[in-house]
Design a protein around this motif. Structure first.
Motif, PDB file in Angstrom:
ATOM      1  N   ALA A  68    -121.822  50.255  20.045  1.00  0.00           N
ATOM      2  CA  ALA A  68    -122.747  50.715  20.875  1.00  0.00           C
ATOM      3  C   ALA A  68    -122.995  50.562  21.619  1.00  0.00           C
ATOM      4  O   ALA A  68    -124.486  49.832  20.818  1.00  0.00           O
ATOM      5  N   CYS A 108    -122.460  56.421  22.114  1.00  0.00           N
ATOM      6  CA  CYS A 108    -121.181  56.561  22.031  1.00  0.00           C
ATOM      7  C   CYS A 108    -120.881  58.017  23.190  1.00  0.00           C
ATOM      8  O   CYS A 108    -119.352  58.027  22.731  1.00  0.00           O
ATOM      9  N   PHE A 149    -113.944  54.277  23.781  1.00  0.00           N
ATOM     10  CA  PHE A 149    -113.476  54.754  22.317  1.00  0.00           C
ATOM     11  C   PHE A 149    -112.026  54.934  21.806  1.00  0.00           C
ATOM     12  O   PHE A 149    -111.154  55.038  21.101  1.00  0.00           O
ATOM     13  N   LEU A 174    -110.708  51.759  21.804  1.00  0.00           N
ATOM     14  CA  LEU A 174    -110.346  50.891  20.712  1.00  0.00           C
ATOM     15  C   LEU A 174    -110.003  51.860  19.761  1.00  0.00           C
ATOM     16  O   LEU A 174    -109.139  50.705  18.980  1.00  0.00           O
ATOM     17  N   THR A 198    -121.058  54.581  15.578  1.00  0.00           N
ATOM     18  CA  THR A 198    -119.571  53.315  15.917  1.00  0.00           C
ATOM     19  C   THR A 198    -118.498  53.598  15.975  1.00  0.00           C
ATOM     20  O   THR A 198    -117.201  54.501  16.340  1.00  0.00           O
ATOM     21  N   CYS A 241    -118.823  47.118  21.903  1.00  0.00           N
ATOM     22  CA  CYS A 241    -117.320  47.573  21.804  1.00  0.00           C
ATOM     23  C   CYS A 241    -116.454  46.496  22.036  1.00  0.00           C
ATOM     24  O   CYS A 241    -115.464  46.898  21.858  1.00  0.00           O
ATOM     25  N   PRO A 257    -112.943  46.570  25.303  1.00  0.00           N
ATOM     26  CA  PRO A 257    -112.810  48.137  24.077  1.00  0.00           C
ATOM     27  C   PRO A 257    -111.239  48.747  25.136  1.00  0.00           C
ATOM     28  O   PRO A 257    -110.391  49.370  24.668  1.00  0.00           O
TER      29      PRO A 257
END
Length: 239
Positions: A41, A59, A65, A68, A89, A212, A238
């Protein structure tokens, strides 16, 4: 690193299920080890070169996220570098819903120093303008310096490529036939692409690696598979 199980790659089946990046077909007798490289990140570097300086990362963007977590494989080995931004991360990806190890780093998420970013030695902490002035304006078109140039008190990009290649082969031996989520750094991922594609070091510096992003590189063991590496996607967003 624990030994990975071997598996046979089916010719028309995505190897990692829904949400994953499909690599296409491979020989039915081949064994695939799939490296899912994730760059850490963003770091609040304030325009300064940080290299192996052990800085924290941001983050806070949970949607990144979650994205991801949707596209990475649910059953995988995990590795990180020895720098905290990769640990933070990886933890954020797990918090977003992807099954993963606890703790990170730990027995199921080894911290591997050889996967760290390039060591820029005395350049670390300088602003880009300060580095430009110290080098008499001799900036590289893509990077801080040509691949062969040794950073004072640090290493060259060529040095980095060599140590990353050694680490990749050790991870490959430990996780052969599995998915591997490797949370690392821009320079590390450029080095992995150089290994896979047999590139000259200078050419590796042309790759862009966003924070990311996901880069998928497979190692294929089997007849008729050439030199064994296949690049599936590079710098994938991501979400």
């Amino acid at each position: 690193m624990s030994a990975g199980s071997r598996e046979t790659v089916q010719a028309s089946t995505s190897p990692s299920g829904p949400g994953a990046i499909n690599a296409g077909g491979a020989a039915e007798t081949a064994t695939a080890t799939r490296f899912w490289w994730v760059r850490h990140a963003p770091v609040a570097h304030e325009g300064r070169i940080y290299g192996q300086k052990d800085m924290t990362c941001d983050c806070s963007d949970t949607a990144v996220f979650a994205g991801l977590a949707r596209q990475l494989p649910r059953e995988a080995g995990w590795v990180v570098s020895n720098l905290r931004r990769t640990h933070e991360t990886a933890r954020a990806i797990v918090r977003a819903g992807l099954p993963g190890p606890d703790p990170i780093p730990g027995p199921q998420a080894e911290a591997i120093p050889e996967l760290a970013e390039q060591d820029f030695g005395e350049w670390q902490g300088l602003t880009y303008e300060e580095l430009r002035q110290s080098r008499g304006g001799a900036f590289h078109r893509f990077w801080h310096a040509p691949a062969q140039e040794l950073a004072p008190g640090g290493e060259s990009f060529v040095d980095m490529m060599q140590r990353v290649a050694r680490a990749i082969h050790l991870v490959l031996d430990a996780h052969r036939g599995r998915d591997v989520i490797a949370v690392a750094h821009g320079g590390t991922i450029r080095s992995a692409l150089g290994l896979a594609l047999g590139l000259e070091p200078e050419a590796c510096l042309a790759f862009t690696m966003e924070n990311c992003s996901v880069t998928r590189i497979d190692h294929i063991d089997g007849p008729g598979m050439g030199h064994g590496w296949r690049v599936v996607t590079v710098n994938r967003p991501p979400r």
